[in-house]
Write a protein that holds these residues in place. Structure first.
Motif, PDB file in Angstrom:
ATOM      1  N   THR A   1      71.399  -9.365  48.668  1.00  0.00           N
ATOM      2  CA  THR A   1      71.732  -8.101  49.384  1.00  0.00           C
ATOM      3  C   THR A   1      71.258  -6.942  49.034  1.00  0.00           C
ATOM      4  O   THR A   1      71.465  -5.754  49.622  1.00  0.00           O
ATOM      5  N   GLU A   2      70.196  -6.926  48.016  1.00  0.00           N
ATOM      6  CA  GLU A   2      69.596  -5.796  47.518  1.00  0.00           C
ATOM      7  C   GLU A   2      68.225  -5.460  48.120  1.00  0.00           C
ATOM      8  O   GLU A   2      67.657  -4.576  47.860  1.00  0.00           O
ATOM      9  N   ARG A   3      67.609  -6.609  48.556  1.00  0.00           N
ATOM     10  CA  ARG A   3      66.106  -6.621  48.862  1.00  0.00           C
ATOM     11  C   ARG A   3      65.996  -5.678  50.273  1.00  0.00           C
ATOM     12  O   ARG A   3      64.758  -5.043  49.905  1.00  0.00           O
ATOM     13  N   GLY A   4      66.492  -5.761  51.192  1.00  0.00           N
ATOM     14  CA  GLY A   4      66.354  -4.943  52.485  1.00  0.00           C
ATOM     15  C   GLY A   4      66.070  -3.497  51.845  1.00  0.00           C
ATOM     16  O   GLY A   4      65.160  -2.845  51.971  1.00  0.00           O
ATOM     17  N   GLY A   5      66.919  -2.754  51.159  1.00  0.00           N
ATOM     18  CA  GLY A   5      67.138  -1.275  50.361  1.00  0.00           C
ATOM     19  C   GLY A   5      65.719  -1.252  49.803  1.00  0.00           C
ATOM     20  O   GLY A   5      65.131  -0.219  49.778  1.00  0.00           O
ATOM     21  N   LEU A   6      65.566  -2.334  48.664  1.00  0.00           N
ATOM     22  CA  LEU A   6      64.706  -2.021  47.876  1.00  0.00           C
ATOM     23  C   LEU A   6      63.368  -2.069  48.474  1.00  0.00           C
ATOM     24  O   LEU A   6      62.278  -1.106  47.807  1.00  0.00           O
ATOM     25  N   PHE A   7      63.096  -3.131  49.311  1.00  0.00           N
ATOM     26  CA  PHE A   7      61.586  -3.086  49.801  1.00  0.00           C
ATOM     27  C   PHE A   7      61.469  -1.868  50.783  1.00  0.00           C
ATOM     28  O   PHE A   7      60.323  -1.467  51.041  1.00  0.00           O
ATOM     29  N   ALA A   8      62.362  -1.630  51.358  1.00  0.00           N
ATOM     30  CA  ALA A   8      62.296  -0.480  52.206  1.00  0.00           C
ATOM     31  C   ALA A   8      61.883   0.921  51.458  1.00  0.00           C
ATOM     32  O   ALA A   8      60.928   1.661  51.753  1.00  0.00           O
ATOM     33  N   LEU A   9      62.532   1.187  50.260  1.00  0.00           N
ATOM     34  CA  LEU A   9      62.116   2.045  49.217  1.00  0.00           C
ATOM     35  C   LEU A   9      60.671   2.080  48.909  1.00  0.00           C
ATOM     36  O   LEU A   9      59.932   2.810  48.788  1.00  0.00           O
ATOM     37  N   ALA A  10      60.357   0.525  48.481  1.00  0.00           N
ATOM     38  CA  ALA A  10      59.173   0.260  47.926  1.00  0.00           C
ATOM     39  C   ALA A  10      57.740   0.997  49.031  1.00  0.00           C
ATOM     40  O   ALA A  10      56.804   1.444  48.707  1.00  0.00           O
ATOM     41  N   TYR A  11      58.055   0.597  50.425  1.00  0.00           N
ATOM     42  CA  TYR A  11      57.268   1.084  51.310  1.00  0.00           C
ATOM     43  C   TYR A  11      57.203   2.310  51.649  1.00  0.00           C
ATOM     44  O   TYR A  11      56.043   2.892  51.950  1.00  0.00           O
ATOM     45  N   VAL A  12      58.311   3.106  51.284  1.00  0.00           N
ATOM     46  CA  VAL A  12      58.395   4.439  51.504  1.00  0.00           C
ATOM     47  C   VAL A  12      57.511   5.186  50.429  1.00  0.00           C
ATOM     48  O   VAL A  12      56.669   6.280  50.709  1.00  0.00           O
ATOM     49  N   ILE A  13      57.605   4.552  49.218  1.00  0.00           N
ATOM     50  CA  ILE A  13      56.783   5.306  48.110  1.00  0.00           C
ATOM     51  C   ILE A  13      55.348   4.673  48.377  1.00  0.00           C
ATOM     52  O   ILE A  13      54.638   5.716  48.200  1.00  0.00           O
ATOM     53  N   ALA A  14      54.841   3.717  48.786  1.00  0.00           N
ATOM     54  CA  ALA A  14      53.612   3.327  48.814  1.00  0.00           C
ATOM     55  C   ALA A  14      52.967   4.153  49.964  1.00  0.00           C
ATOM     56  O   ALA A  14      51.758   4.428  49.858  1.00  0.00           O
ATOM     57  N   TYR A  15      53.547   4.068  51.148  1.00  0.00           N
ATOM     58  CA  TYR A  15      52.955   4.593  52.214  1.00  0.00           C
ATOM     59  C   TYR A  15      53.000   6.171  52.050  1.00  0.00           C
ATOM     60  O   TYR A  15      51.895   6.873  52.720  1.00  0.00           O
ATOM     61  N   THR A  16      53.756   6.839  51.388  1.00  0.00           N
ATOM     62  CA  THR A  16      53.820   8.191  50.950  1.00  0.00           C
ATOM     63  C   THR A  16      52.761   8.504  50.083  1.00  0.00           C
ATOM     64  O   THR A  16      51.883   9.318  50.386  1.00  0.00           O
ATOM     65  N   ALA A  17      52.406   7.497  49.100  1.00  0.00           N
ATOM     66  CA  ALA A  17      51.088   7.852  48.326  1.00  0.00           C
ATOM     67  C   ALA A  17      49.891   7.569  48.933  1.00  0.00           C
ATOM     68  O   ALA A  17      48.709   7.969  48.609  1.00  0.00           O
ATOM     69  N   PHE A  18      49.902   6.546  50.028  1.00  0.00           N
ATOM     70  CA  PHE A  18      48.766   6.382  50.751  1.00  0.00           C
ATOM     71  C   PHE A  18      48.407   7.443  51.867  1.00  0.00           C
ATOM     72  O   PHE A  18      47.179   7.760  52.073  1.00  0.00           O
ATOM     73  N   SER A  19      49.253   8.385  52.100  1.00  0.00           N
ATOM     74  CA  SER A  19      48.948   9.278  52.913  1.00  0.00           C
ATOM     75  C   SER A  19      48.687  10.753  52.688  1.00  0.00           C
ATOM     76  O   SER A  19      48.030  11.472  53.075  1.00  0.00           O
ATOM     77  N   VAL A  20      49.967  11.291  51.875  1.00  0.00           N
ATOM     78  CA  VAL A  20      50.039  12.734  51.256  1.00  0.00           C
ATOM     79  C   VAL A  20      48.697  12.991  50.589  1.00  0.00           C
ATOM     80  O   VAL A  20      48.154  14.053  50.893  1.00  0.00           O
TER      81      VAL A  20
END
Length: 408
Positions: A331-350
């Motif tokens: 029940t925790e995977r969806g939120g955790l992986f969404a957060l991981a992608y947000v962190i990753a792609y923010t680091a990818f672009s900014v």
């Protein structure tokens, strides 16, 4: 479903997993050509790169769970239609505004596709090897980034109509993908909660925060480096190393992502936690060697450093997402992986956008060197923090008591 049929469908879906990231990296070797045609700066180039990430993140957060409610196939069909629309805009692009529109649409399509394809791969994975879905998805993503860059570079360098042919080829591959989706069985039935699923959810359970914070620096370091290569890599190769070949410009991206894909595959059986600190060290060391290559205009040193950093890139992807998969409950995977992608792609672009803006002020060479130096510092800091965290975890873990031991 017969095992042989399942295996064929799994492989076919894996091909689409490769196609979407391949298409996303195709513009990288095209960017210098678009700059010449439309006369825009490196800062504008990185904005074109970043709007793709904005579209992708929005799509991930809004429709990431949609296929659990409406089925996998409708979301995949929508993603294919949007991807085809983005290719059509690229084909008719006559200026920067068209590139921005095309990249936003492509980002939305890719975000919808990667979450749904990940779930589809899990659905179709052999029951005796469920982990195979994650391995194929991870390796396929990096392999796609590598293949798209080098394939586009080759077409630009060797074939006619460089800004059109590559999109025609991709449209043909997209048509094949549409046939694959048509024959795929629906692996997720409809269920209520469609509108609620569209509400963005990003978060991490309190019990997981320590583990997430421990790997976040490595995640940021690896994706920040990837953002530099995919946005400015070919331009840097041309300006700093005197390389005018678009094929070599594509190979710059391929060296990083292709090496990462190979490293992820070869390291797939290693404990993921054991890879975090080495990944950080390889990212720092490889980037440092690449910086020396930049400053001395040595193509050999730059290539060597990129390969070393690529091993770290692949190991970091395998380690970070592997740790997240290990620590999160169902029940925790969806939120955790969404957060991981947000962190990753923010680091990818900014950081890449910042480097593009800085290049217009201090020059591309200085901006690239400062960016690389920051990645080195992040990598070293990540390695130190990871080792300290591992040491604390070992110290705080209770020592098991063996009942009936002869020492009692």
């Amino acid at each position: 479903m017969h095992p042989r049929t399942r295996a064929r469908l799994f492989a076919a879906a894996g091909g689409i997993v490769v196609l979407f990231p391949a298409a996303s990296s195709v513009p990288s070797p095209l960017y210098p050509l678009y700059q010449q045609l439309f006369g825009f700066s490196a800062a504008t180039l990185t904005v074109v790169f970043a709007v793709y990430v904005a579209g992708l993140l929005a799509s991930l957060l809004v429709v990431g769970a949609l296929s659990d409610h409406v089925g996998r196939k409708p979301v995949l069909v929508g993603a294919l239609v949007l991807e085809a629309a983005s290719f059509a805009v690229f084909l008719g692009a006559g200026g920067v505004s068209a590139l921005l529109v095309a990249r936003v649409i492509q980002g939305v399509a890719t975000g919808a596709a990667i979450t749904t394809l990940g779930a589809t791969m899990v659905d179709l994975a052999p029951p005796e090897a469920p982990h195979r879905a994650g391995m194929v998805t991870g390796v396929g993503t990096l392999a796609g980034l590598a293949a798209g860059a080098v394939g586009a570079g080759a077409l630009i360098q060797l074939a006619p109509s460089p800004t059109r042919l590559v999109w025609i080829v991709l449209l043909a591959l997209l048509a094949v993908s549409a046939v694959v989706v048509a024959v795929l069985p629906e692996t997720s039935g409809r269920r209520p909660g469609v509108w609620a699923s569209l509400v963005p959810r990003v978060g991490v359970a309190p019990r997981l925060r320590g583990e997430v914070l421990a790997v976040t620096p490595v995640l940021v370091t690896s994706w920040a480096l990837g953002g530099l290569y995919l946005s400015l890599g070919p331009s840097i190769a041309g300006a700093l190393l005197g390389v005018s070949s678009h094929l070599v410009g594509g190979l710059v991206v391929t060296l990083l992502c292709g090496t990462g894909a190979l490293a992820s595959f070869l390291l797939r059986d290693r404990p993921v936690r054991s890879l975090v600190a080495p990944a950080a060290g390889l990212l720092a060391g490889g980037t440092a060697v690449t910086l020396v290559g930049f400053t001395t205009a040595s193509l050999l040193l730059t290539a060597l450093g990129t390969v070393v950093a690529g091993v770290g890139f692949g190991a970091a992807a395998l380690a970070c997402f592997g740790v997240f998969a290990e620590i999160a409950g169902p029940t925790e995977r969806g939120g955790l992986f969404a957060l991981a992608y947000v962190i990753a792609y923010t680091a990818f672009s900014v950081p890449a956008v910042a480097a593009g803006i800085a290049s217009g002020i201090v020059g591309l060479a200085t901006a690239a060197e400062v960016y690389g130096a920051v990645v080195v510092l992040l990598g070293v800091g990540s390695a130190v923090l990871t080792l300290a965290h591992d040491r604390r975890r070992v110290v705080t873990e209770p020592v098991p008591v063996v009942v009936g031991s002869p020492c009692e």
